[in-house]
Scaffold this active site. Structure first.
Site, short mmCIF file in Angstrom:
data_model
loop_
_atom_site.label_atom_id
_atom_site.label_comp_id
_atom_site.label_asym_id
_atom_site.label_seq_id
_atom_site.Cartn_x
_atom_site.Cartn_y
_atom_site.Cartn_z
N HIS A 172 -8.00 -0.81 7.33
CA HIS A 172 -8.19 -2.11 7.96
C HIS A 172 -8.79 -3.06 6.92
CE1 HIS A 172 -8.63 -4.86 11.30
NE2 HIS A 172 -9.80 -5.18 10.81
N GLU B 171 -7.80 -2.32 -1.59
CA GLU B 171 -6.90 -1.38 -0.89
C GLU B 171 -6.10 -0.56 -1.88
OE1 GLU B 171 -4.63 -3.84 1.87
OE2 GLU B 171 -6.17 -3.50 3.37
N LEU C 196 -0.15 0.20 18.27
CA LEU C 196 -1.14 1.22 18.61
C LEU C 196 -0.46 2.60 18.68
CD1 LEU C 196 -4.14 1.35 19.55
CD2 LEU C 196 -3.29 1.19 21.89
N ASN D 250 -5.93 5.29 8.88
CA ASN D 250 -5.54 3.88 8.85
C ASN D 250 -6.42 3.12 7.87
OD1 ASN D 250 -4.22 1.46 9.75
ND2 ASN D 250 -6.03 0.97 10.97
N ASN E 60 0.84 -1.21 0.00
CA ASN E 60 0.00 0.00 0.00
C ASN E 60 0.86 1.26 0.00
OD1 ASN E 60 -3.08 -0.48 0.27
ND2 ASN E 60 -2.15 -2.05 1.57
C1 GAR Z 1 -3.09 -4.44 4.62
O1 GAR Z 1 -3.98 -5.43 4.20
C2 GAR Z 1 -3.71 -3.61 5.72
O2 GAR Z 1 -5.08 -3.44 5.56
C3 GAR Z 1 -3.42 -4.47 6.92
O3 GAR Z 1 -2.09 -4.89 6.73
C4 GAR Z 1 -1.88 -5.08 5.32
C5 GAR Z 1 -0.57 -4.43 4.94
O4 GAR Z 1 -0.23 -4.76 3.63
N1 GAR Z 1 -3.57 -3.71 8.14
C6 GAR Z 1 -4.07 -4.25 9.24
O5 GAR Z 1 -4.40 -5.42 9.32
C7 GAR Z 1 -4.21 -3.29 10.42
N2 GAR Z 1 -5.02 -3.84 11.46
P1 GAR Z 1 0.98 -4.00 2.90
O6 GAR Z 1 2.15 -3.97 3.89
O7 GAR Z 1 1.30 -4.85 1.71
O8 GAR Z 1 0.52 -2.62 2.54
#
Ligand code: GAR
Length: 190
Positions: free
Chosen positions: A105, A175, A88, A103, A15
């Site tokens: 999720h 995302e 957090l 953020n 992301n």
């Molecule tokens: C994403 O799917 C994000 O939504 C999740 O971690 C992943 C990171 O992917 N976040 C959570 O679960 C927060 N509670 P990335 O490092 O490839 O962007």
């Protein structure tokens, strides 16, 4: 006035990479830094490849001092974007950047949120619950996990045969498609 984003990550950073690319030639919004609690986070290499400065910090620097906040202030950061960041945010961050921390999720909050709910664990819980749809939630960050004001939710269907890994893929597509544009809208409408 120019707006300056710092992205916090803990892992892959896919992301973060999309967000950096989205703002690369933007007139008034820039990604100025990628920070991580994890020196091994793949996202740090992605950022470096895109010429974005990176910074690693430990729990003491993050939670028990103002060190990380000072780094952000020195860099003129105006907005904080969490993209797969697993700690957090302490109260001093929320106070320094009120309504300026966002953020993502990987589920439809308020379901499947809270401490320990991240990454594949979320998709496994969604599958185990027999949900017929899931998606993403983009929200403001307050002092509790996954509870700030919801800014956007996008949904996708779950087929009976979908595995957690297939659900993860569908959610990741959402995302990548929505997070950068929602961040832009959030910043420009504040
Ligand atoms: C994403 O799917 C994000 O939504 C999740 O971690 C992943 C990171 O992917 N976040 C959570 O679960 C927060 N509670 P990335 O490092 O490839 O962007």
């Amino acid at each position: 006035m120019s707006q300056r984003i710092a992205i916090f990550i803990s892992g892959s950073g896919s992301n973060a990479e999309r967000i950096i690319a989205h703002f690369q030639n933007h007139q008034s919004i820039q990604v100025v830094m990628v920070l991580s609690n994890n020196a091994e986070a793949q996202g740090l290499q992605r950022a470096a490849r895109l010429n974005i400065p990176t910074q690693v910090f430990n729990k003491i620097q993050f939670r028990e001092s103002d060190e990380v906040i000072q780094i952000l202030k020195t860099a003129g950061v105006t907005h904080v974007v969490l993209a797969g960041f697993l700690w957090l945010m302490p109260p001093n961050f929320i106070e320094t950047f009120p309504h300026r921390i966002i953020n993502i999720h990987p589920a439809l909050l308020p379901k499947f949120g809270g401490k320990g709910m991240y990454g594949m664990r979320v998709h496994e819980a969604v599958k185990a619950a027999g949900e017929t749809e899931t998606g993403i939630t983009i929200h403001e960050v307050d002092a509790r996990y996954d509870e700030g004001k919801i800014l956007s939710q996008q949904k996708c269907a779950i087929e009976k045969a979908d595995t957690p890994a297939q659900i993860a893929l569908k959610v990741q597509q959402l995302e990548h498609q929505y997070y950068p544009a929602i961040i832009e809208k959030w910043i420009t409408s504040l």
